[in-house]
Design a protein around this motif. Structure first.
Motif, PDB file in Angstrom:
ATOM      1  N   GLY A 120       1.468  -8.509  -0.191  1.00  0.00           N
ATOM      2  CA  GLY A 120       0.774  -7.929   0.954  1.00  0.00           C
ATOM      3  C   GLY A 120      -0.463  -7.148   0.546  1.00  0.00           C
ATOM      4  O   GLY A 120      -1.512  -7.232   1.202  1.00  0.00           O
ATOM      5  N   ALA A 121      -0.354  -6.389  -0.552  1.00  0.00           N
ATOM      6  CA  ALA A 121      -1.510  -5.640  -1.039  1.00  0.00           C
ATOM      7  C   ALA A 121      -2.625  -6.587  -1.476  1.00  0.00           C
ATOM      8  O   ALA A 121      -3.812  -6.325  -1.238  1.00  0.00           O
ATOM      9  N   GLY A 122      -2.256  -7.717  -2.119  1.00  0.00           N
ATOM     10  CA  GLY A 122      -3.264  -8.683  -2.544  1.00  0.00           C
ATOM     11  C   GLY A 122      -3.968  -9.334  -1.373  1.00  0.00           C
ATOM     12  O   GLY A 122      -5.203  -9.514  -1.384  1.00  0.00           O
ATOM     13  N   ILE A 123      -3.204  -9.704  -0.346  1.00  0.00           N
ATOM     14  CA  ILE A 123      -3.813 -10.314   0.843  1.00  0.00           C
ATOM     15  C   ILE A 123      -4.743  -9.325   1.537  1.00  0.00           C
ATOM     16  O   ILE A 123      -5.856  -9.677   1.973  1.00  0.00           O
ATOM     17  N   PHE A 124      -4.318  -8.077   1.659  1.00  0.00           N
ATOM     18  CA  PHE A 124      -5.171  -7.059   2.284  1.00  0.00           C
ATOM     19  C   PHE A 124      -6.443  -6.844   1.467  1.00  0.00           C
ATOM     20  O   PHE A 124      -7.540  -6.674   2.038  1.00  0.00           O
ATOM     21  N   TRP A 125      -6.330  -6.860   0.141  1.00  0.00           N
ATOM     22  CA  TRP A 125      -7.494  -6.677  -0.721  1.00  0.00           C
ATOM     23  C   TRP A 125      -8.485  -7.832  -0.565  1.00  0.00           C
ATOM     24  O   TRP A 125      -9.696  -7.617  -0.489  1.00  0.00           O
ATOM     25  N   VAL A 126      -7.976  -9.060  -0.487  1.00  0.00           N
ATOM     26  CA  VAL A 126      -8.852 -10.221  -0.296  1.00  0.00           C
ATOM     27  C   VAL A 126      -9.559 -10.143   1.054  1.00  0.00           C
ATOM     28  O   VAL A 126     -10.740 -10.502   1.177  1.00  0.00           O
ATOM     29  N   SER A 127      -8.855  -9.664   2.091  1.00  0.00           N
ATOM     30  CA  SER A 127      -9.500  -9.520   3.400  1.00  0.00           C
ATOM     31  C   SER A 127     -10.641  -8.513   3.350  1.00  0.00           C
ATOM     32  O   SER A 127     -11.677  -8.703   3.998  1.00  0.00           O
ATOM     33  N   SER A 151       2.684 -10.157  -8.331  1.00  0.00           N
ATOM     34  CA  SER A 151       3.616 -10.573  -7.289  1.00  0.00           C
ATOM     35  C   SER A 151       4.416 -11.803  -7.722  1.00  0.00           C
ATOM     36  O   SER A 151       5.643 -11.855  -7.549  1.00  0.00           O
ATOM     37  N   VAL A 152       3.741 -12.804  -8.293  1.00  0.00           N
ATOM     38  CA  VAL A 152       4.430 -14.019  -8.729  1.00  0.00           C
ATOM     39  C   VAL A 152       5.400 -13.709  -9.865  1.00  0.00           C
ATOM     40  O   VAL A 152       6.520 -14.239  -9.913  1.00  0.00           O
ATOM     41  N   SER A 331       5.368   3.073  -9.174  1.00  0.00           N
ATOM     42  CA  SER A 331       4.182   3.703  -9.771  1.00  0.00           C
ATOM     43  C   SER A 331       3.065   2.693  -9.964  1.00  0.00           C
ATOM     44  O   SER A 331       1.886   3.000  -9.747  1.00  0.00           O
ATOM     45  N   THR A 332       3.420   1.475 -10.363  1.00  0.00           N
ATOM     46  CA  THR A 332       2.404   0.430 -10.542  1.00  0.00           C
ATOM     47  C   THR A 332       1.743   0.077  -9.215  1.00  0.00           C
ATOM     48  O   THR A 332       0.517  -0.064  -9.135  1.00  0.00           O
ATOM     49  N   LEU A 333       2.532  -0.053  -8.163  1.00  0.00           N
ATOM     50  CA  LEU A 333       1.963  -0.357  -6.846  1.00  0.00           C
ATOM     51  C   LEU A 333       1.049   0.768  -6.376  1.00  0.00           C
ATOM     52  O   LEU A 333      -0.048   0.513  -5.850  1.00  0.00           O
ATOM     53  N   ALA A 334       1.469   2.021  -6.557  1.00  0.00           N
ATOM     54  CA  ALA A 334       0.631   3.160  -6.164  1.00  0.00           C
ATOM     55  C   ALA A 334      -0.665   3.176  -6.965  1.00  0.00           C
ATOM     56  O   ALA A 334      -1.751   3.465  -6.415  1.00  0.00           O
TER      57      ALA A 334
END
Length: 390
Positions: A120-127, A151-152, A331-334
């Motif tokens: 979800g974070a990757g898709i939002f970043w691409v948008s 993610s993968v 922590s990595t996601l943050a």
């Protein structure tokens, strides 16, 4: 006499708690009396080898805990009479929920949820990148690639744990895919952090010799760290070289984490020196503040994922050791989210403001009144993002 010892939570199991079912020929029980006889296992003898088996049942939650299985060859206790021997151990461990231990049962769901969060974070970043195409640099797409690779990797890790829990062993193909994506993720992570810290693509397009040496150190170390990780994942903790590879992984990981801080420190020093010399005090101070924030973010990321997480795993009960992975992935996601917020493609981002030719950093418009197709057009010098407009 060969006597195995089963420890629960660091203490020797009492006979009335750890029930054993010996099979094979009965061993010599002379000299063993009382309750100790219940701990002596029968031995089977075939072709110069001995075999025995036993069954341990954890009867209540009060008896749950980590245990050790120790093998002692009593014949080698006498100095000078030591003889080599081979031992083969077949262990089948199963909880009511599956083959994973109590500390690993939640990992399947944890990795699946975190994989969805990174996706979800990757898709939002691409948008965001698609909406601000003019201010997007190559490193922005590298950050997107890192998020999707993470993610993968977590997805394959989750599926791998699912098959271990349901079948008792991993699927080889899925394990290989997890190792490949884990290797790519580790390399992309440290390369991206070092590139952002050095200001590449945002502020400059050429890396200095010192920064090139950093990459020459970090990338081989990351390869070594991933080799150590793969060896540890494919070996049992009782293997002779398991401890060595574990120490190599920890040491190499700390060296990589310390090395990627150097480009950030060099950029901070460069901005501090430039603030009083080139006349762009406001812009340089804004960049300096951003670099300092990024330095603190990297320090916190290393601190939480390498130190706090290890201490947490050492102090919590074994049922809650999955909190170690939760802290690392959280922590990595943050860190990913904060890095994306700090360095998002926007005109007012101080990181993206390149030095201007004019003293005030304003756009200079040159009106061209030539005849023909150029009439009415104007030429604008470099904007805040450093590109030319016509």
């Amino acid at each position: 006499m060969v006597t195995p010892k089963v420890d629960h939570a660091g203490t020797t199991a009492a006979p009335d708690k750890a029930k054993s079912k010996p099979t094979g020929l009965q061993g010599d029980r002379q000299g063993v009396s009382g309750k100790d006889q219940e701990l002596v296992l029968g031995l089977g003898h075939l072709n110069n080898s001995y075999n025995f088996s036993f069954h341990v049942v954890i009867g209540s939650r009060a008896e749950e805990g980590q245990y050790n299985l120790n093998f002692h060859n009593c014949d080698n206790l006498v100095p000078g009479r030591e003889q080599p021997f081979d031992i083969t151990v077949m262990i089948r461990e199963k909880n009511p929920e599956g083959y994973l231990s109590a500390a690993e049962i939640p990992l399947f769901k944890l990795y699946m949820v975190m994989s969805a969060c990174f996706l979800g974070a990757g898709i939002f970043w691409v948008s965001i990148l698609c909406k601000n195409t003019y201010n997007v640099f190559k490193i922005h797409w590298l950050m997107a690639a890192l998020t999707f690779t993470k993610s993968v990797s977590l997805l394959f890790h989750s599926i791998n744990y699912y098959f271990i829990n349901s079948q008792g062993h991993p699927i080889e193909g899925l394990a290989v895919m997890h190792y490949i994506t884990h290797l790519l993720k580790g390399a992309l992570l440290f390369i991206t952090i070092a590139l952002i810290g050095s200001g590449w693509a945002f502020v400059k397009y050429v890396l200095s010799d010192k920064e090139k040496k950093i990459f020459g150190i970090v990338i081989p170390l990351q390869v070594l760290a991933n080799v150590a990780y793969i060896v540890m994942e494919s070996r049992e903790e009782g293997a002779s070289d398991y401890g060595i590879w574990k120490e190599i992984l920890f040491l190499v990981d700390l060296i990589c984490c310390g090395t990627i801080l150097f480009p950030v420190v060099w950029s901070i020093r460069h901005l501090q020196d430039a603030s009083g010399t080139d006349g762009k005090v406001a812009v340089n101070l804004a960049k300096l503040k951003l670099f300092r924030h990024y330095y603190v973010m990297v320090i916190c990321y290393i601190y939480f994922t390498r130190i706090i997480a290890i201490l947490l795993r050492a102090v919590v009960p074994f049922q809650w050791q999955w909190l170690y992975q939760l802290l690392v992935e959280g922590s990595t996601l943050a860190f990913f989210v904060l890095t994306g917020y700090k360095f998002q493609p926007a005109r007012d981002n101080p990181y993206l403001q390149l030095p201007q030719e004019d003293e005030e950093g304003m756009q200079i418009e040159q009106v061209m009144t030539d005849s023909g197709f150029r009439e009415g057009l104007s030429k604008v010098n470099k904007t805040a993002s450093g590109r030319e407009l016509l």
